[in-house]
Design a protein around this motif. Structure first.
Motif, PDB file in Angstrom:
ATOM      1  N   ASP A   1       0.414  -1.235   0.067  1.00  0.00           N
ATOM      2  CA  ASP A   1       0.165   0.429   0.077  1.00  0.00           C
ATOM      3  C   ASP A   1       1.136   1.372  -0.121  1.00  0.00           C
ATOM      4  O   ASP A   1       1.564   1.523   1.189  1.00  0.00           O
ATOM      5  CB  ASP A   1      -0.777   0.057   0.880  1.00  0.00           C
ATOM      6  CG  ASP A   1      -2.152   1.119   1.587  1.00  0.00           C
ATOM      7  OD1 ASP A   1      -1.299   1.992   0.435  1.00  0.00           O
ATOM      8  OD2 ASP A   1      -2.663   1.118   2.101  1.00  0.00           O
ATOM      9  N   LYS A   2       0.460   1.766  -1.283  1.00  0.00           N
ATOM     10  CA  LYS A   2       2.294   3.169  -1.243  1.00  0.00           C
ATOM     11  C   LYS A   2       1.337   4.312  -0.747  1.00  0.00           C
ATOM     12  O   LYS A   2       1.726   4.716   0.001  1.00  0.00           O
ATOM     13  CB  LYS A   2       2.243   3.496  -2.459  1.00  0.00           C
ATOM     14  CG  LYS A   2       0.145   4.169  -2.739  1.00  0.00           C
ATOM     15  CD  LYS A   2       0.412   4.415  -4.622  1.00  0.00           C
ATOM     16  CE  LYS A   2      -0.384   4.803  -4.688  1.00  0.00           C
ATOM     17  NZ  LYS A   2      -2.078   5.392  -5.118  1.00  0.00           N
ATOM     18  N   ASN A   3      -0.019   4.159   0.325  1.00  0.00           N
ATOM     19  CA  ASN A   3      -0.090   5.366   1.108  1.00  0.00           C
ATOM     20  C   ASN A   3      -0.108   4.914   2.460  1.00  0.00           C
ATOM     21  O   ASN A   3      -0.596   5.579   3.777  1.00  0.00           O
ATOM     22  CB  ASN A   3      -1.675   5.192   0.781  1.00  0.00           C
ATOM     23  CG  ASN A   3      -2.109   6.138  -0.211  1.00  0.00           C
ATOM     24  OD1 ASN A   3      -1.436   7.044  -0.766  1.00  0.00           O
ATOM     25  ND2 ASN A   3      -3.101   6.054  -1.388  1.00  0.00           N
TER      26      ASN A   3
ATOM     27  N   PHE B   1       0.965   7.472   5.434  1.00  0.00           N
ATOM     28  CA  PHE B   1      -0.180   8.452   5.904  1.00  0.00           C
ATOM     29  C   PHE B   1      -1.073   7.849   7.130  1.00  0.00           C
ATOM     30  O   PHE B   1      -1.491   7.816   8.268  1.00  0.00           O
ATOM     31  CB  PHE B   1      -1.177   9.011   4.614  1.00  0.00           C
ATOM     32  CG  PHE B   1      -0.421   9.519   3.773  1.00  0.00           C
ATOM     33  CD1 PHE B   1       0.221  10.976   3.703  1.00  0.00           C
ATOM     34  CD2 PHE B   1       0.389   9.149   2.681  1.00  0.00           C
ATOM     35  CE1 PHE B   1       0.779  12.045   3.432  1.00  0.00           C
ATOM     36  CE2 PHE B   1       1.200  10.081   1.196  1.00  0.00           C
ATOM     37  CZ  PHE B   1       1.006  11.109   2.023  1.00  0.00           C
ATOM     38  N   ARG B   2      -1.056   6.484   6.841  1.00  0.00           N
ATOM     39  CA  ARG B   2      -2.212   5.651   7.991  1.00  0.00           C
ATOM     40  C   ARG B   2      -1.162   5.537   8.877  1.00  0.00           C
ATOM     41  O   ARG B   2      -1.928   6.048  10.247  1.00  0.00           O
ATOM     42  CB  ARG B   2      -2.657   4.315   7.393  1.00  0.00           C
ATOM     43  CG  ARG B   2      -3.498   4.303   6.165  1.00  0.00           C
ATOM     44  CD  ARG B   2      -4.027   2.393   6.101  1.00  0.00           C
ATOM     45  NE  ARG B   2      -3.549   2.095   6.954  1.00  0.00           N
ATOM     46  CZ  ARG B   2      -3.683   0.768   6.813  1.00  0.00           C
ATOM     47  NH1 ARG B   2      -3.086   0.283   5.922  1.00  0.00           N
ATOM     48  NH2 ARG B   2      -4.272  -0.367   7.690  1.00  0.00           N
TER      49      ARG B   2
END
Length: 173
Positions: A65-67, A70-71
């Motif tokens: 997950d490239k995000n 942020f998580r």
């Protein structure tokens, strides 16, 4: 929110150009929405206090997950607000198939944030298999189990020894 806060927010809500220029060195060009609606519930996979008093946060991830940064930053912020005096250690444990290629940090603007990312396949599961804890033995399936048939027999053998009510709790695994 106090009256003074509301008055100040109203005053800066119409792009006070000189004020913005003094703060940023640039002119404001467009007012953006300043509301952040609906607080969403976040539930971490695992949060523990460790023996040294630090907080350990674990997220298990089945897909890259490239995000993820942020998580993890969002979780870090929530954890630091809840436990301000404790060091926070975070890890993403990749339990998926394929190659791990998730970022382990975020560097944007004036922010640099990082955490550990570990592929479960790099963890030797022998210690988990030899543990007295059935939970450890069940989690060993995520590692690189060399003799899968023997592993299944071991776990099933442990399960059948349990009382029926306790054994039922493990059916959800």
């Amino acid at each position: 929110m106090g009256k003074f806060d509301i008055t100040l927010r109203d005053a800066i809500g119409k792009i006070p150009q000189k004020f913005v220029q003094l703060l940023t060195g640039q002119r404001g060009t467009k007012l953006l929405d300043n509301t952040f609606p609906a607080v969403k519930e976040r539930k971490a996979d695992l949060i523990l206090e460790l023996e040294d008093g630090s907080i350990f946060h674990l997220e298990m991830q089945t897909k890259n997950d490239k995000n993820m940064p942020f998580r993890m930053l969002e979780y870090y912020t929530l954890l630091k607000q809840k436990y301000p005096d404790k060091p926070i250690n975070q890890m993403v444990l990749f339990v998926g198939d394929g190659k791990l290629n998730m970022p382990d940090s975020l560097q944007v603007d004036n922010l640099h944030f990082g955490y550990q990312v570990v592929d479960i396949k790099t963890i030797e599961c022998k210690e988990l298999l030899e543990s007295d804890s059935l939970e450890d033995k069940i989690l060993a399936v995520l590692c690189d189990v060399k003799d899968f048939e023997r592993y299944i027999k071991t776990v099933v053998g442990e399960l059948v020894k349990l009382p029926e009510k306790e054994r039922a709790d493990y059916k959800s695994y």
